[in-house]
Design a protein around this motif. Structure first.
Motif, PDB file in Angstrom:
ATOM      1  N   VAL A  42       0.848  -1.197   0.000  1.00 10.80           N
ATOM      2  CA  VAL A  42       0.000   0.000   0.000  1.00 10.80           C
ATOM      3  C   VAL A  42       0.886   1.251   0.000  1.00 10.80           C
ATOM      4  O   VAL A  42       1.903   1.312   0.681  1.00 10.80           O
ATOM      5  CB  VAL A  42      -0.933  -0.002   1.237  1.00 10.80           C
ATOM      6  CG1 VAL A  42      -1.784   1.254   1.274  1.00 10.80           C
ATOM      7  CG2 VAL A  42      -1.802  -1.252   1.251  1.00 10.80           C
ATOM      8  N   SER A  45       1.001   7.355   1.341  1.00 16.03           N
ATOM      9  CA  SER A  45      -0.032   8.368   1.592  1.00 16.03           C
ATOM     10  C   SER A  45      -1.300   7.734   2.145  1.00 16.03           C
ATOM     11  O   SER A  45      -1.927   8.287   3.055  1.00 16.03           O
ATOM     12  CB  SER A  45      -0.349   9.145   0.311  1.00 16.03           C
ATOM     13  OG  SER A  45      -0.860   8.275  -0.682  1.00 16.03           O
ATOM     14  N   ARG A  46      -1.667   6.568   1.652  1.00 16.82           N
ATOM     15  CA  ARG A  46      -2.886   5.897   2.115  1.00 16.82           C
ATOM     16  C   ARG A  46      -2.712   5.350   3.528  1.00 16.82           C
ATOM     17  O   ARG A  46      -3.601   5.482   4.365  1.00 16.82           O
ATOM     18  CB  ARG A  46      -3.265   4.766   1.159  1.00 16.82           C
ATOM     19  CG  ARG A  46      -3.707   5.290  -0.205  1.00 16.82           C
ATOM     20  CD  ARG A  46      -4.176   4.173  -1.118  1.00 16.82           C
ATOM     21  NE  ARG A  46      -5.386   3.568  -0.572  1.00 16.82           N
ATOM     22  CZ  ARG A  46      -5.665   2.268  -0.650  1.00 16.82           C
ATOM     23  NH1 ARG A  46      -4.821   1.424  -1.255  1.00 16.82           N
ATOM     24  NH2 ARG A  46      -6.786   1.781  -0.140  1.00 16.82           N
ATOM     25  N   LYS A  49      -2.738   8.368   5.949  1.00 17.92           N
ATOM     26  CA  LYS A  49      -4.086   8.916   6.149  1.00 17.92           C
ATOM     27  C   LYS A  49      -4.928   7.997   7.032  1.00 17.92           C
ATOM     28  O   LYS A  49      -5.627   8.462   7.931  1.00 17.92           O
ATOM     29  CB  LYS A  49      -4.784   9.118   4.803  1.00 17.92           C
ATOM     30  CG  LYS A  49      -4.243  10.271   3.997  1.00 17.92           C
ATOM     31  CD  LYS A  49      -4.917  10.326   2.622  1.00 17.92           C
ATOM     32  CE  LYS A  49      -4.266  11.343   1.720  1.00 17.92           C
ATOM     33  NZ  LYS A  49      -4.815  11.285   0.346  1.00 17.92           N
ATOM     34  N   ALA A  50      -4.883   6.706   6.758  1.00 21.28           N
ATOM     35  CA  ALA A  50      -5.735   5.762   7.490  1.00 21.28           C
ATOM     36  C   ALA A  50      -5.257   5.528   8.917  1.00 21.28           C
ATOM     37  O   ALA A  50      -6.040   5.587   9.857  1.00 21.28           O
ATOM     38  CB  ALA A  50      -5.805   4.434   6.737  1.00 21.28           C
ATOM     39  N   LEU A 180      -7.073  -1.511   3.676  1.00 21.09           N
ATOM     40  CA  LEU A 180      -6.714  -0.708   2.511  1.00 21.09           C
ATOM     41  C   LEU A 180      -6.552  -1.564   1.259  1.00 21.09           C
ATOM     42  O   LEU A 180      -6.928  -1.143   0.158  1.00 21.09           O
ATOM     43  CB  LEU A 180      -5.440   0.092   2.793  1.00 21.09           C
ATOM     44  CG  LEU A 180      -5.579   1.178   3.862  1.00 21.09           C
ATOM     45  CD1 LEU A 180      -4.224   1.782   4.190  1.00 21.09           C
ATOM     46  CD2 LEU A 180      -6.574   2.247   3.437  1.00 21.09           C
ATOM     47  N   ASP A 185     -10.156   2.121  -2.982  1.00 21.71           N
ATOM     48  CA  ASP A 185     -10.554   3.526  -3.138  1.00 21.71           C
ATOM     49  C   ASP A 185     -10.585   4.283  -1.806  1.00 21.71           C
ATOM     50  O   ASP A 185     -10.848   5.485  -1.786  1.00 21.71           O
ATOM     51  CB  ASP A 185     -11.947   3.609  -3.794  1.00 21.71           C
ATOM     52  CG  ASP A 185     -11.911   3.093  -5.227  1.00 21.71           C
ATOM     53  OD1 ASP A 185     -10.858   3.233  -5.885  1.00 21.71           O
ATOM     54  OD2 ASP A 185     -12.931   2.538  -5.682  1.00 21.71           O
ATOM     55  N   TYR A 187      -9.121   6.179   1.351  1.00 16.10           N
ATOM     56  CA  TYR A 187      -7.972   7.009   1.738  1.00 16.10           C
ATOM     57  C   TYR A 187      -7.030   7.287   0.576  1.00 16.10           C
ATOM     58  O   TYR A 187      -5.819   7.287   0.739  1.00 16.10           O
ATOM     59  CB  TYR A 187      -7.228   6.377   2.920  1.00 16.10           C
ATOM     60  CG  TYR A 187      -8.073   6.290   4.146  1.00 16.10           C
ATOM     61  CD1 TYR A 187      -8.274   7.398   4.964  1.00 16.10           C
ATOM     62  CD2 TYR A 187      -8.730   5.101   4.490  1.00 16.10           C
ATOM     63  CE1 TYR A 187      -9.084   7.323   6.083  1.00 16.10           C
ATOM     64  CE2 TYR A 187      -9.540   5.027   5.612  1.00 16.10           C
ATOM     65  CZ  TYR A 187      -9.705   6.131   6.400  1.00 16.10           C
ATOM     66  OH  TYR A 187     -10.506   6.063   7.514  1.00 16.10           O
ATOM     67  N   VAL A 188      -7.582   7.549  -0.604  1.00 13.26           N
ATOM     68  CA  VAL A 188      -6.737   7.897  -1.759  1.00 13.26           C
ATOM     69  C   VAL A 188      -6.548   9.393  -1.857  1.00 13.26           C
ATOM     70  O   VAL A 188      -7.249  10.154  -1.262  1.00 13.26           O
ATOM     71  CB  VAL A 188      -7.298   7.349  -3.090  1.00 13.26           C
ATOM     72  CG1 VAL A 188      -7.166   5.849  -3.117  1.00 13.26           C
ATOM     73  CG2 VAL A 188      -8.722   7.783  -3.318  1.00 13.26           C
TER      74      VAL A 188
END
Length: 188
Positions: A42, A45-46, A49-50, A180, A185, A187-188
Motif C-alpha cells: 500500500v 499516503s494511504r 491517512k488511514a 486498505l 478507493d 484514503y486515496v
C-alpha cells in the motif's frame, strides 16, 4: 467490504506486512531504543491517512474487540494535541494518553509520546515513538518505527519486556493494511 471481512483477511496469506528488519539499537540504564521496519504493498499516503490522520475514526471500527474509542482530548489532532485510546473492558489496559509531538503530512512522519496509562508500568517514565512512511521501489511503503523507552532509576529494559506491545502495534498495522488492500478507493 465489512470490517469483519477485514479482520478475517488479517489471517490471510495475502498480507504483505512483515518485519523485514528489526534491530535492538541501544540499552543502558535509563534508556532503551528499538527500531522496527515493515513493508507493505500500500502507498505511504494511504497508510498515513488511514493509520495516523484518521486513526480515531478507523481503528476502533477495525478493532472493536480491543479498542472502544480513540478521542482527541486536547487540540485539533495535529502537533501539540493529546489523544486517548480507550480499551474495551476486561483488557490488561483501560486507556493510554499520548501527546502528538510532530505530524508532517508532506513527509509522512509522526512522532508522539506516551504520557499516561496502564502501559507505563512503574519502571517506565515515558515512551516516545518516531514513525516514518517511505515509498518503496515497488510503489508500496517501508514503515520505520523507532521506540524509545525512558526508564526510572537503575532499571534496564529487556527486549522481551516490550515484545507484547510491539506485536500489538504490528497487528494494528496489518489490520489497517488489510482494510486498505480490500478497499482500494479508501484514503486515496
Amino acid at each position: 467490504m465489512s470490517f469483519k471481512s477485514t479482520q478475517k483477511a488479517l489471517h490471510s496469506s495475502r498480507l504483505t506486512s512483515f518485519p523485514s528488519h528489526q534491530s535492538f539499537i541501544y540499552n543502558r540504564m535509563g534508556f532503551a531504543s528499538f527500531t522496527d521496519e515493515y513493508t507493505s504493498a500500500v502507498a505511504p499516503s494511504r497508510i498515513f491517512k488511514a493509520s495516523i490522520l484518521d486513526s480515531h475514526n478507523l481503528i476502533p471500527k477495525l478493532l472493536p474487540q480491543g479498542i472502544k474509542s480513540i478521542e482527541i482530548i486536547q487540540g485539533d489532532g495535529g502537533a501539540g494535541s493529546i489523544k486517548q485510546v480507550n480499551f474495551i473492558d476486561g483488557r490488561n489496559f483501560s486507556s493510554v494518553k499520548y501527546h502528538i509531538d510532530e505530524l508532517n503530512e508532506d513527509k509522512y512522519t509522526y512522532n508522539y509520546t506516551l504520557l499516561e496509562g496502564d502501559a507505563l508500568v512503574e519502571n517506565l517514565e515515558k515512551i516516545t515513538y518516531e514513525v516514518k512512511f517511505e515509498s518503496s521501489s515497488s510503489g508500496g511503503t517501508i514503515s520505520k518505527v523507532t521506540s524509545k523507552y525512558y526508564t526510572k532509576g537503575d532499571f534496564i529494559l529487556k527486549e522481551e519486556d516490550i515484545k507484547s506491545g510491539k506485536e500489538k502495534v504490528l497487528m494494528m498495522y496489518k489490520v489497517v493494511e488489510a482494510y486498505l488492500l480490500q478497499n482500494p478507493d479508501a484514503y486515496v
